[in-house]
Design an enzyme around this catalytic site. Structure first.
Site, mmCIF file in Angstrom:
data_model
loop_
_atom_site.group_PDB
_atom_site.id
_atom_site.type_symbol
_atom_site.label_atom_id
_atom_site.label_comp_id
_atom_site.label_asym_id
_atom_site.label_seq_id
_atom_site.Cartn_x
_atom_site.Cartn_y
_atom_site.Cartn_z
ATOM 1 N N PRO A 101 19.178 38.943 37.946
ATOM 2 C CA PRO A 101 20.546 39.167 37.472
ATOM 3 C C PRO A 101 21.109 37.899 36.803
ATOM 4 O O PRO A 101 20.961 36.802 37.342
ATOM 5 C CB PRO A 101 21.328 39.517 38.736
ATOM 6 C CG PRO A 101 20.407 39.343 39.886
ATOM 7 C CD PRO A 101 19.031 39.080 39.390
ATOM 8 N N GLY A 103 23.589 35.078 35.573
ATOM 9 C CA GLY A 103 24.834 34.445 36.033
ATOM 10 C C GLY A 103 25.119 34.638 37.506
ATOM 11 O O GLY A 103 26.263 34.568 37.938
ATOM 12 N N ASP A 152 16.520 23.507 39.138
ATOM 13 C CA ASP A 152 16.187 24.878 38.726
ATOM 14 C C ASP A 152 14.938 24.918 37.853
ATOM 15 O O ASP A 152 14.051 25.747 38.049
ATOM 16 C CB ASP A 152 17.335 25.491 37.905
ATOM 17 C CG ASP A 152 18.519 25.855 38.761
ATOM 18 O OD1 ASP A 152 18.611 25.339 39.886
ATOM 19 O OD2 ASP A 152 19.352 26.650 38.292
HETATM 20 O O1 PMV Z 1 24.894 27.574 40.387
HETATM 21 P P1 PMV Z 1 23.555 27.203 40.867
HETATM 22 O O2 PMV Z 1 22.816 28.233 41.632
HETATM 23 O O3 PMV Z 1 22.682 26.592 39.813
HETATM 24 O O4 PMV Z 1 23.752 26.071 42.004
HETATM 25 C C1 PMV Z 1 24.414 24.890 41.772
HETATM 26 C C2 PMV Z 1 24.137 23.954 42.904
HETATM 27 C C3 PMV Z 1 25.176 22.845 43.025
HETATM 28 O O5 PMV Z 1 24.735 22.011 44.091
HETATM 29 C C4 PMV Z 1 26.529 23.427 43.391
HETATM 30 C C5 PMV Z 1 25.310 22.030 41.749
HETATM 31 C C6 PMV Z 1 24.099 21.199 41.390
HETATM 32 O O6 PMV Z 1 23.977 20.857 40.200
HETATM 33 O O7 PMV Z 1 23.297 20.848 42.262
#
Ligand code: PMV
Length: 320
Positions: A101, A103, A152
């Site tokens: 999904p 976002g 990520d």
């Molecule tokens: O929004 P996401 O799932 O990519 O998570 C961000 C994680 C945070 O710790 C809130 C921000 C970061 O850059 O680590």
């Protein structure tokens, strides 16, 4: 010739938000993927189509722009940025499909970016390694978002579960941890930059209260690292619940996220928490033996996706 690539989504198990202040985090690739296919166009124009995301555009790869033919291509800026860095601007047909999904805090943009770059490298017969790909994908995310953590794109490239230490070193977990999780997500998207900023404001206004919470979150992640390496589900679940409480303290919880977290627990999850930035997006519930019950419970009002961690990172090939 056709080039194919796919890359997995990720979920953060422990350490979102506290990781911004140098605390450790644990995240892993999950068995939902983004797929990209590239071949020569049938005419002198370039196209990007997604049947499952229901959009179609004509691409201007040189000017990082597009003409919309159908739908709403939420993820397109990442693809245009990747194309502008790698593609020779010859006419291509790109097909994107995604089980992730968009976002929802599951790293859909990283998965699409990693898969797009890998498919482009294959299409142009450009050599790459996982290390170079993870780096290039991070650069694309940074160019599009302004700031992006490398977590990520690294997880999406390498697969598996990783521990990010206080000094920003990555350690893959060696143990197998394939417990079933249910992801619950709302159609209300979270805005990561806004949530990170909100936490900073809260912390600056209340340092004596929030600083100890953030360092406790770091200690919790380190405790969880041990529990994961032992495969101790009950302990992991308990730590997830505590982590959710801390995230609530930081102000990133919402009515919808709360509803999903507590519904999951009522339906038999042994742990549940927000995953990612919060303010919308997703929760994760650890539910061995209760996947069906938890899925049904959450799905009454929200959306669900059953997932497991996977070792499989990016994969790519060509077919003549
Ligand atoms: O929004 P996401 O799932 O990519 O998570 C961000 C994680 C945070 O710790 C809130 C921000 C970061 O850059 O680590």
């Amino acid at each position: 010739m056709k080039a194919f690539a796919s890359a997995p989504a990720k979920m953060i198990l422990f350490g979102e938000h506290s990781v911004v202040y140098g605390e450790p985090a644990i995240a892993g690739a999950v068995n939902k993927r983004a797929f990209v296919q590239i071949k020569r166009s049938f005419n002198d124009k370039s196209y990007l189509k997604s049947y499952d995301l229901n959009f179609e555009v004509e691409l201007d790869t040189q000017n990082k722009s597009y003409i919309l033919k159908k739908g709403k291509p939420g993820i397109i800026r990442y693809i245009l940025e990747a194309l502008s860095r790698v593609h020779d601007h010859s006419p291509i047909m790109m097909i994107l499909s995604s089980q992730i999904p968009i976002g929802s805090g599951l790293g859909s943009s990283a998965a699409v970016t990693v898969a797009t770059l890998a498919a482009l490298y294959r299409y142009h017969n450009i050599r790459f390694t996982k290390k170079s790909l993870a780096h290039d994908a991070h650069m694309v995310e940074q160019a599009v978002q302004g700031v992006a953590s490398p977590l990520d794109t690294l997880v999406s490239t390498y697969g598996g579960i990783v521990y990010l230490s206080r000094n920003k070193k990555f350690y893959p977990f060696k143990t197998k941890f394939n417990a079933p999780f249910v992801v619950g997500y709302t159609t209300k998207h979270g805005n990561t930059a806004k949530m990170v900023k909100g936490v900073r404001i809260l912390k600056n206004r209340n340092p004596k209260l929030i600083d100890p919470v953030i360092s406790a979150m770091g200690n919790l992640t380190n405790t969880a690292k041990y529990a994961i390496s032992k495969g101790d589900y009950a302990r992991i679940g308990e730590l997830m619940n505590i982590n959710h409480g801390f995230l609530d303290v930081l102000g990133v919880n919402t009515v919808e996220l709360s509803r999903m977290v507590y519904t999951a627990r009522e339906c038999g999850a042994i742990g549940s928490k927000i995953t990612g930035a919060g303010g919308g997006g997703s929760v994760i519930a650890l539910c061995p033996g209760k996947t069906h019950e938890v899925s049904q419970g959450i799905a009454k009002q929200d959306n669900i996706l059953p997932v497991k961690f996977t070792k499989k990172g990016v994969s790519s090939r060509v077919r003549w």
